[in-house]
Design an enzyme around this catalytic site. Structure first.
Site, mmCIF file in Angstrom:
data_model
loop_
_atom_site.group_PDB
_atom_site.id
_atom_site.type_symbol
_atom_site.label_atom_id
_atom_site.label_comp_id
_atom_site.label_asym_id
_atom_site.label_seq_id
_atom_site.Cartn_x
_atom_site.Cartn_y
_atom_site.Cartn_z
ATOM 1 N N SER A 84 0.819 -1.209 0.000
ATOM 2 C CA SER A 84 0.000 0.000 0.000
ATOM 3 C C SER A 84 0.856 1.264 0.000
ATOM 4 C CB SER A 84 -0.893 -0.010 1.233
ATOM 5 O OG SER A 84 -1.692 1.145 1.254
ATOM 6 N N ASN A 111 -6.459 -1.229 1.349
ATOM 7 C CA ASN A 111 -5.897 -0.792 2.625
ATOM 8 C C ASN A 111 -6.803 0.302 3.174
ATOM 9 O OD1 ASN A 111 -3.841 1.251 4.054
ATOM 10 N ND2 ASN A 111 -2.878 -0.758 4.098
ATOM 11 N N CYS A 139 -2.404 4.664 12.412
ATOM 12 C CA CYS A 139 -2.968 6.016 12.333
ATOM 13 C C CYS A 139 -3.241 6.532 13.735
ATOM 14 C CB CYS A 139 -4.302 6.002 11.586
ATOM 15 S SG CYS A 139 -4.180 5.424 9.922
ATOM 16 N N GLY A 180 7.446 -2.799 -1.462
ATOM 17 C CA GLY A 180 7.061 -1.394 -1.305
ATOM 18 C C GLY A 180 7.962 -0.441 -2.060
HETATM 19 C C1 LIG Z 1 5.412 6.700 0.156
HETATM 20 C C2 LIG Z 1 4.821 5.609 0.995
HETATM 21 C C3 LIG Z 1 3.437 5.578 1.263
HETATM 22 C C4 LIG Z 1 2.873 4.578 2.055
HETATM 23 N N1 LIG Z 1 1.519 4.570 2.278
HETATM 24 C C5 LIG Z 1 0.964 3.574 3.018
HETATM 25 C C6 LIG Z 1 -0.455 3.502 3.229
HETATM 26 O O1 LIG Z 1 -1.227 4.316 2.730
HETATM 27 N N2 LIG Z 1 -0.947 2.495 4.031
HETATM 28 C C7 LIG Z 1 -0.124 1.546 4.571
HETATM 29 O O2 LIG Z 1 -0.610 0.654 5.268
HETATM 30 N N3 LIG Z 1 1.210 1.574 4.370
HETATM 31 C C8 LIG Z 1 1.774 2.565 3.610
HETATM 32 N N4 LIG Z 1 3.146 2.571 3.405
HETATM 33 C C9 LIG Z 1 3.994 1.522 3.992
HETATM 34 C C10 LIG Z 1 4.310 0.405 2.995
HETATM 35 O O3 LIG Z 1 3.147 -0.227 2.528
HETATM 36 C C11 LIG Z 1 5.269 -0.635 3.602
HETATM 37 O O4 LIG Z 1 4.657 -1.223 4.711
HETATM 38 C C12 LIG Z 1 6.591 -0.021 4.032
HETATM 39 O O5 LIG Z 1 7.019 0.949 3.103
HETATM 40 C C13 LIG Z 1 7.693 -1.066 4.221
HETATM 41 O O6 LIG Z 1 7.977 -1.767 3.037
HETATM 42 P P1 LIG Z 1 9.166 -1.363 2.018
HETATM 43 O O7 LIG Z 1 10.415 -1.238 2.843
HETATM 44 O O8 LIG Z 1 9.213 -2.449 1.018
HETATM 45 O O9 LIG Z 1 8.789 -0.048 1.421
HETATM 46 C C14 LIG Z 1 3.714 3.573 2.605
HETATM 47 C C15 LIG Z 1 5.087 3.588 2.329
HETATM 48 C C16 LIG Z 1 5.657 4.578 1.533
HETATM 49 C C17 LIG Z 1 7.144 4.565 1.261
#
Ligand SMILES: Cc1cc2nc3c(=O)[nH]c(=O)nc-3n(C[C@H](O)[C@H](O)[C@H](O)COP(=O)(O)O)c2cc1C
Ligand SMILES: Cc1cc2nc3c(=O)[nH]c(=O)nc-3n(C[C@H](O)[C@H](O)[C@H](O)COP(=O)(O)OP(=O)(O)OC[C@H]3O[C@@H](n4cnc5c(N)ncnc54)[C@H](O)[C@@H]3O)c2cc1C
Ligand code: FES
Lengths: 307, 270
Positions: A21, A99, A130, A265
């Site tokens: 997400s 999400n 949140c 992500g």
């Molecule tokens: C720019 C950005 C926006 C994100 N928005 C959400 C979100 O709306 N809801 C959510 O549950 N996680 C959100 N995340 C978290 C990611 O889904 C993920 O859990 C986190 O980035 C760790 O994974 P990664 O290291 O592969 O990025 C966001 C992450 C990033 C970098």
């Protein structure tokens, strides 16, 4: 033929590789660069009851092998998503996971309710990272009681498979996992971003307008792996591993310790095709090692018990 | 609009002024699809440092040769590494991205290009487009940098009948002062333009927008912010609409620089 299909309780996925997400928009933004129907699933940007503008800029800063963001959960709102984004996405024949977020228990419950009536959604993922506006802004996911309240409220309103996404910013993630399982979640995903900040010694200012944000990317992978390990070892529900995954090797590490699926992500920003390459990479790894089913690899970590 | 993710060959990478380099890259498909004012995301190398791609404007777009170039300033880790890259090596490019410059409205006679520092980069391609579409336009360039050594060669502009006005913060070349001072001075001496294009650091852009509003001149500004994805996905590059309109009610009306921009129109409802 190598089997990549995984079954996470009520949720069946064609393969264990999903996109996380907030890093894949509402699903179609990257569709000109990759065949999204090959993905195990798409988790769309977190949705709230009403559209949200998000935080003031600057909202992102790069740190060593990581990215700190304080987007502030900007999104188009659940109605707009259902009316304008979802119908186009459903044509692509890929599991769509939504999400959801909120600032009150009621908001989460309402968003869950509205999405349950929409057709074609494969599962809901509750983002409990949140702040609760009704209790001084405490993060739902850091307080067992509030986490329980949110998950059970959404559970009452939906029969869709329910994923709860845990924050790593707690002392005992295993305990939080137990709580959300008691509240009725079918699946747990972990981790969300790691609380972090960056400052500039020359301007003497924080690098993010919001002062702090959440760290993601390769920098958090070892932290994520341990958190997922803790969850896998305390609860019986299926777990989705998230955090810093950028290659098929990274993905296999999470599967090895017992996650049944993973989400990619930040790596999407650098190479939108990462997830597809991971799926191919897993397939050839299994082939090379004469394993005909990914489920035989999942959770196969060997611990030296002699010690 | 097609977006390409490719490994492209570097044709040339050479220094143009102090801390300013030009990289020419061969990619017929990107060159053909690119438009002045649009940008690309460059993967400096396939390592964890730097992690993210870096955004750069198209500086020149040569469709017949299939080569485009970027003009870049060395400011940090990524751009320092870029100076070490050699002709013949390949580099990851995601492009073309964003909304570029559009033509000035019909009836436009006089156009000003305002470039602060490395903001000169997209004006090479823009000038070519303007000349191609309307050879009769009277075009002036106002170009400023911190010091004379950081100004790139402007013969391309002079050779294309574009009047060049230089200025430097330290007075080592051209007028002593900021680009906005130079523009203010020109305003008192000559006829105002019908349209302007501006590219440079954000504080300069906010002064330019103020100047344009005071004088009722329409134009376009190309903005810079931090970017992670460049494709409208991360929502990291947002800028408040109030920056362009001055309207307090639009403070939390955010626009994505990579998608709704990087070029934004000033003086009209968009
Ligand atoms: C720019 C950005 C926006 C994100 N928005 C959400 C979100 O709306 N809801 C959510 O549950 N996680 C959100 N995340 C978290 C990611 O889904 C993920 O859990 C986190 O980035 C760790 O994974 P990664 O290291 O592969 O990025 C966001 C992450 C990033 C970098
Ligand atoms: C649409 C767009 C077009 C651009 N076009 C050009 C161009 O044609 N030529 C050029 O030289 N540069 C351009 N930039 C800026 C360029 O992307 C940054 O200078 C570059 O990313 C810096 O990378 P680095 O690793 O060297 O610096 P870092 O180590 O990341 O940072 C070093 C310094 O640069 C600043 N910086 C980093 N990224 C940005 C950014 N995106 N915007 C503003 N400041 C930044 C930081 O505040 C820091 O002080 C453009 C930016 C955008 C958004
Ligand atoms: S850079 Fe990601 S939305 Fe603009």
């Amino acid at each position: 033929m190598i089997n990549l299909e995984v079954t996470l309780g009520p949720l069946k996925l064609p393969n264990p590789v999903m996109v996380a997400s907030g890093t894949f928009g509402y699903g179609l933004e990257y569709s000109s660069l990759l065949d999204i129907s090959k993905l195990g699933g798409i988790v769309v940007k977190g949705l709230s009851l009403k559209p949200r503008p998000g935080n003031p800029p600057p909202r992102i800063v790069e740190t060593c092998a990581g990215l700190i963001n304080s987007i502030g959960l900007e999104n188009v709102g659940v109605e707009d998503f259902i009316n304008k984004k979802l119908p186009l996405l459903l044509k692509r024949d890929v599991p769509v996971i939504v999400n959801i977020l909120g600032n009150t228990v009621e908001e989460y419950a309402e968003v869950g309710n509205i999405l349950s009536d929409a057709e074609g959604i494969s599962a809901l993922e509750i983002n409990i990272s949140c702040p609760n506006v009704k209790s001084g802004g405490i993060i739902f996911g850091t307080d067992p009681k509030q986490a329980y309240n949110v998950v059970s409220a959404v559970r009452k309103n939906t029969s869709l498979p329910l994923i709860t996404k845990l924050t790593p910013n707690v002392t005992d993630i295993g305990m939080m996992a137990k709580v959300v399982v008691e509240a009725g979640t079918d699946i747990i995903s972990a981790i969300n971003t790691v609380s972090a900040m960056a400052v500039d010694i020359n301007t003497r200012k924080p690098k993010l307008a919001n002062v702090f944000g959440g760290l993601s990317g390769p920098a958090i992978k070892p932290i994520a792996l341990k958190k997922v390990w803790d969850v896998v070892n305390t609860v019986d529900v299926p777990v989705i591993g998230i955090g810093g995954i950028s290659s098929y090797e990274d993905a296999l590490e999470f599967l090895l310790i017992g996650a049944q699926a993973i989400q990619v992500g930040t790596a999407n920003f650098i190479n939108p095709g990462t997830s597809i390459e991971i799926i191919e990479g897993i397939r050839s790894f299994l082939e090379r090692n004469n394993i005909d089913d990914i489920n035989k690899f999942i959770g196969s970590l060997e611990l030296d018990t002699a010690k | 609009m097609p977006v390409f993710q490719v490994k492209a060959i570097i044709i040339e990478n050479s220094q143009m002024a102090r801390d300013i380099w030009r990289m020419k890259i061969y990619s017929p498909e990107i060159t053909k699809a690119a438009y002045p004012g649009q940008f690309l995301m460059l993967r400096v190398r396939d390592e964890l440092l730097p992690l993210l791609r870096r955004p750069f404007s198209f500086s020149t777009i040569n469709v017949s040769e299939g080569i485009f170039s970027i003009l870049y300033k060395v400011v940090g880790h990524g751009t320092r590494l870029m100076t070490k890259m050699l002709a013949g090596e390949s580099v990851g490019v995601l492009a073309p991205l964003g909304r570029g410059f559009s033509k000035p409205p019909d009836g436009t006679k006089r156009v000003w290009l305002l470039a602060g520092g490395i903001g000169i980069a997209p004006f090479f391609a823009l000038l070519e487009m303007l000349k191609r579409d309307s050879s009769k336009l009277e075009i002036s360039l106002f170009y400023g940098a911190a010091t004379g050594e950081e100004l790139v060669d402007c013969r391309f502009f002079e050779n294309n009948n574009c009047k060049v006005n230089l200025c430097t913060d330290d007075g080592t070349c051209g007028l002593h002062g900021l680009i906005t001072d130079s523009v203010e001075r020109a305003c008192s001496l000559t006829i105002l333009p019908d349209f302007f294009y501006s590219c440079g650091p954000t504080p300069m852009q906010s002064k330019v927008i103020e100047w344009a509003k005071c004088n009722g001149i329409r134009g376009q500004v190309s903005m810079e912010t931090y970017m992670a994805c460049g494709m409208g996905v991360c929502l990291g590059c947002s800028i408040s609409k109030k920056f362009f309109t001055g309207n307090k009610n639009e403070e939390t009306n955010y626009l994505r620089v990579c998608r709704e921009g990087p070029v934004f129109s000033i003086g009209e409802e968009n």
